[in-house]
Design a protein around this motif. Structure first.
Motif, PDB file in Angstrom:
ATOM      1  N   ARG A 115       0.835  -1.198   0.000  1.00  9.94           N
ATOM      2  CA  ARG A 115       0.000   0.000   0.000  1.00  9.94           C
ATOM      3  C   ARG A 115       0.874   1.253   0.000  1.00  9.94           C
ATOM      4  N   ASP A 116       1.948   1.232   0.765  1.00 13.97           N
ATOM      5  CA  ASP A 116       2.851   2.378   0.806  1.00 13.97           C
ATOM      6  C   ASP A 116       3.482   2.641  -0.558  1.00 13.97           C
ATOM      7  N   LEU A 117       3.854   1.575  -1.270  1.00 17.50           N
ATOM      8  CA  LEU A 117       4.404   1.738  -2.622  1.00 17.50           C
ATOM      9  C   LEU A 117       3.384   2.377  -3.547  1.00 17.50           C
TER      10      LEU A 117
ATOM     11  N   ILE B 140      -5.287  -5.258  -4.771  1.00 14.56           N
ATOM     12  CA  ILE B 140      -4.830  -4.349  -5.826  1.00 14.56           C
ATOM     13  C   ILE B 140      -3.505  -3.714  -5.437  1.00 14.56           C
ATOM     14  N   HIS B 141      -3.356  -3.340  -4.163  1.00 15.62           N
ATOM     15  CA  HIS B 141      -2.079  -2.805  -3.703  1.00 15.62           C
ATOM     16  C   HIS B 141      -0.962  -3.833  -3.885  1.00 15.62           C
TER      17      HIS B 141
ATOM     18  N   LEU C 287      -8.495  -8.584 -12.865  1.00 12.50           N
ATOM     19  CA  LEU C 287      -9.893  -8.916 -13.133  1.00 12.50           C
ATOM     20  C   LEU C 287     -10.527  -9.778 -12.041  1.00 12.50           C
ATOM     21  N   PRO C 288      -9.858 -10.853 -11.572  1.00 13.29           N
ATOM     22  CA  PRO C 288     -10.497 -11.646 -10.514  1.00 13.29           C
ATOM     23  C   PRO C 288     -10.733 -10.854  -9.229  1.00 13.29           C
ATOM     24  N   VAL C 289      -9.922  -9.852  -8.975  1.00  8.98           N
ATOM     25  CA  VAL C 289     -10.103  -9.019  -7.782  1.00  8.98           C
ATOM     26  C   VAL C 289     -11.290  -8.075  -7.980  1.00  8.98           C
ATOM     27  N   LEU C 290     -11.374  -7.470  -9.150  1.00 12.75           N
ATOM     28  CA  LEU C 290     -12.444  -6.524  -9.420  1.00 12.75           C
ATOM     29  C   LEU C 290     -13.789  -7.223  -9.547  1.00 12.75           C
ATOM     30  N   GLY C 291     -13.774  -8.432 -10.085  1.00 13.96           N
ATOM     31  CA  GLY C 291     -15.009  -9.148 -10.347  1.00 13.96           C
ATOM     32  C   GLY C 291     -15.593  -8.735 -11.686  1.00 13.96           C
ATOM     33  N   THR C 292     -16.243  -9.665 -12.354  1.00 12.79           N
ATOM     34  CA  THR C 292     -16.815  -9.393 -13.672  1.00 12.79           C
ATOM     35  C   THR C 292     -18.231  -9.954 -13.758  1.00 12.79           C
TER      36      THR C 292
END
Length: 305
Positions: free
Chosen positions: A23-25, A48-49, A150-155
């Motif tokens: 997250r810091d990056l 995502i981070h 994509l798997p994190v965001l969901g579709t």
């Protein structure tokens, strides 16, 4: 414990430290990307981070860790990543976090090999003769990242992969146009030689413009052409946003708009980007992000009701 980690169910102290490092990056280096990520539901943000953090860490091996042989550093990174995928420990926080993210979301591990291949190209390739050659590089350096998230965001559609890959390419071409001067300082020209050559532009002319803080009319025409090409890729990516899970759309829509805004700033600067870096102003960033945040909160409330 940070609320995002609570929401994601990440309770192990070592994992928490790893995700916080990622997250810091993101916060330090991906201003637009980090802002857009704030529009995601809290449980999705750590993943995502982690994906961004890994990509940034690899990029830093190539560009900033001068005391280390970059090619050897990338080889070590690849081996450590494979070991982490198999459950082995890692002393590198971004590897710990990204391996956990891959496991949690079922991300295809094979997407990381082409990414590392493209990063290795940056250790010895300094230019691209054609757009086809650059596209091959961008598949690994950008398109696969669109597929990873994509798997994190969901579709809601099985056809979301192609627009996601296109958006990764559009983001990276935008960066290449914005950073052409900085890349010259690293000895690289990502903009394709044939596209530049059609307007009478080559590396020597780009260097001349940067050192003299001037932009030749031929360079302006070439950059205008490449901005138009990049906008066309954004148009191909746009239909993918409604294919995402409703609670993820405003995040991607915000990133889409803000990165496209970089192209607007390049045009507004009359393509004087060889010796200065254009930015989307804070006012415009807020004007784009705040309505998106309001919509994102409304979607979350609706889905909970």
């Amino acid at each position: 414990m940070p609320p995002e980690l609570v929401a994601a169910g990440i309770t192990d102290p070592a994992l928490q430290r790893a995700y916080r490092a990622c997250r810091d990056l993101n916060a330090a280096h991906g201003r637009t990307y980090f802002l857009a990520t704030r529009l995601l539901t809290p449980d999705r943000r750590p993943a995502i981070h982690a994906l961004y953090g890994f990509a940034r860490y690899a990029d830093d091996i190539v560009d900033t860790l001068g005391a280390v042989d970059p090619a050897a550093g990338l080889d070590e990174l690849g081996l450590a990543l494979v070991a982490a995928f198999e459950g082995g420990p890692s002393e590198v926080p971004v590897i710990t976090a990204v391996a956990d993210t891959v496991s949690r979301y079922g991300i295809d591990r094979r997407l990381f090999a082409p990414f590392l291949t493209s990063m290795r190209q940056d250790t010895h390739v300094t230019s691209y003769a054609t757009m086809a050659e650059l596209d091959e590089y961008m598949f690994g350096s950008a398109a696969v990242i669109g597929l990873q998230v994509l798997p994190v965001l969901g579709t809601v559609s099985p056809e979301a992969a192609e627009p996601a890959a296109a958006l990764g390419r559009a983001f990276q071409l935008t960066n290449f146009l914005r950073d052409v001067g900085e890349d010259l300082d690293r000895g690289r020209v990502y903009l394709p030689q044939d596209e530049l050559g059609a307007f009478g532009v080559d590396r020597d002319l780009l260097v001349w413009c940067r050192t003299r803080r001037r932009v030749d009319p031929r360079v302006r025409r070439a950059l205008a052409h490449l901005v138009a090409r990049t906008r066309a890729i954004y148009r191909r990516a746009a239909p993918g946003i409604p294919m995402l899970a409703p609670e993820s759309r405003d995040c991607v829509r915000t990133a889409f708009t803000l990165y496209g805004g970089i192209l607007d700033e390049i045009v507004a600067a009359d393509y004087d980007v060889l010796y200065r870096r254009v930015r989307v102003g804070t006012g415009r960033r807020a004007a784009v992000a705040l309505p998106g945040l309001a919509r994102a909160v409304a979607v979350r409330r609706l889905r909970r009701s």
